[in-house]
Scaffold this active site. Structure first.
Site, PDB file in Angstrom:
ATOM      1  CE  LYS A 190      41.822  42.937  45.187  1.00  0.00           C
ATOM      2  NZ  LYS A 190      41.340  42.156  43.839  1.00  0.00           N
ATOM      3  CE1 TYR A 243      40.947  37.507  46.409  1.00  0.00           C
ATOM      4  CE2 TYR A 243      43.179  37.636  47.135  1.00  0.00           C
ATOM      5  CZ  TYR A 243      42.087  38.195  46.836  1.00  0.00           C
ATOM      6  OH  TYR A 243      41.939  39.499  46.757  1.00  0.00           O
ATOM      7  CG  PHE A 255      41.800  34.102  38.333  1.00  0.00           C
ATOM      8  CD1 PHE A 255      41.612  34.256  39.451  1.00  0.00           C
ATOM      9  CD2 PHE A 255      40.687  33.672  37.439  1.00  0.00           C
ATOM     10  CE1 PHE A 255      40.516  34.424  40.182  1.00  0.00           C
ATOM     11  CE2 PHE A 255      39.468  33.781  38.434  1.00  0.00           C
ATOM     12  CZ  PHE A 255      39.210  33.993  39.434  1.00  0.00           C
ATOM     13  NE  ARG A 289      37.696  45.856  41.885  1.00  0.00           N
ATOM     14  CZ  ARG A 289      36.978  44.659  42.103  1.00  0.00           C
ATOM     15  NH1 ARG A 289      35.907  44.476  42.009  1.00  0.00           N
ATOM     16  NH2 ARG A 289      37.590  44.052  42.885  1.00  0.00           N
ATOM     17  CG  HIS A 300      38.720  41.935  48.647  1.00  0.00           C
ATOM     18  ND1 HIS A 300      38.486  40.960  47.774  1.00  0.00           N
ATOM     19  CD2 HIS A 300      38.099  42.009  49.917  1.00  0.00           C
ATOM     20  CE1 HIS A 300      37.601  40.037  48.760  1.00  0.00           C
ATOM     21  NE2 HIS A 300      37.331  40.882  49.753  1.00  0.00           N
TER      22      HIS A 300
END
Ligand code: UDP
Ligand code: MG
Length: 139
Positions: free
Chosen positions: A11, A51, A59, A104, A117
């Site tokens: 990302k 998305y 969000f 992450r 992702h």
């Protein structure tokens, strides 16, 4: 039976922080091979479409703005049990909750700007791979 392929994006936050190489190294070390890969940027429209499943979530607007804010790396990955094993490798959505040694935990900034992702099912891996790649771009 679980499938052999999953889809990922590195990302915008992780691209901007210079971690493309580190993340690809972790993916390779975990036994995934790359079947397609591109450096690209999502338009606002394409981020909305990718998305769309989250369109009703609070969000969504922030997510679309963030995911279209800078370049990403999109890739199709192969390994036995790819979807589940890749979710384990990346860790929880919120890096504060992600296990030690996950992508992450190491590289995500926040629950929103979370570095990578990973598809959540074989069906979505197929759909998301096709969203980013034509058949002739996949090995
Ligand atoms: N997200 C967010 N806030 C939240 C939950 C999710 O900004 O409270 C963002 C985050 O970038 C996440 C993406 O929306 O990766 C998709 O959410 P999902 O629940 O599918 O998480 P993931 O499958 O990426 O772990
Ligand atoms: Mg998800």
């Amino acid at each position: 039976m679980s499938g052999k392929r999953t889809f990922t994006m590195i990302k915008p936050d992780a691209v901007e922080s210079g971690n493309i190489g580190n993340i690809l190294q972790m993916i390779s070390n975990a036994g995934f091979s790359i079947k397609a890969m591109k450096f690209t940027q999502l338009s606002e429209e394409r981020a909305k479409a990718f998305y769309a499943v989250h369109a009703e979530r609070p969000f969504y607007g922030e997510l679309v703005d963030y995911m279209s804010s800078g370049p990403i790396v999109a890739a199709i990955l192969e390994k036995d049990n790819a979807v589940e094993d890749f979710r384990t490798l990346i860790g929880s959505t919120d890096p504060a909750e992600a296990a030690e040694g996950t992508i992450r935990k190491k590289y995500a900034e926040s629950k929103g700007r979370n570095a990578v992702h990973g598809s959540d099912s074989d069906e979505n891996a197929q759909i998301e791979g096709e969203f980013h790649f034509d058949a002739n771009e996949v090995i």
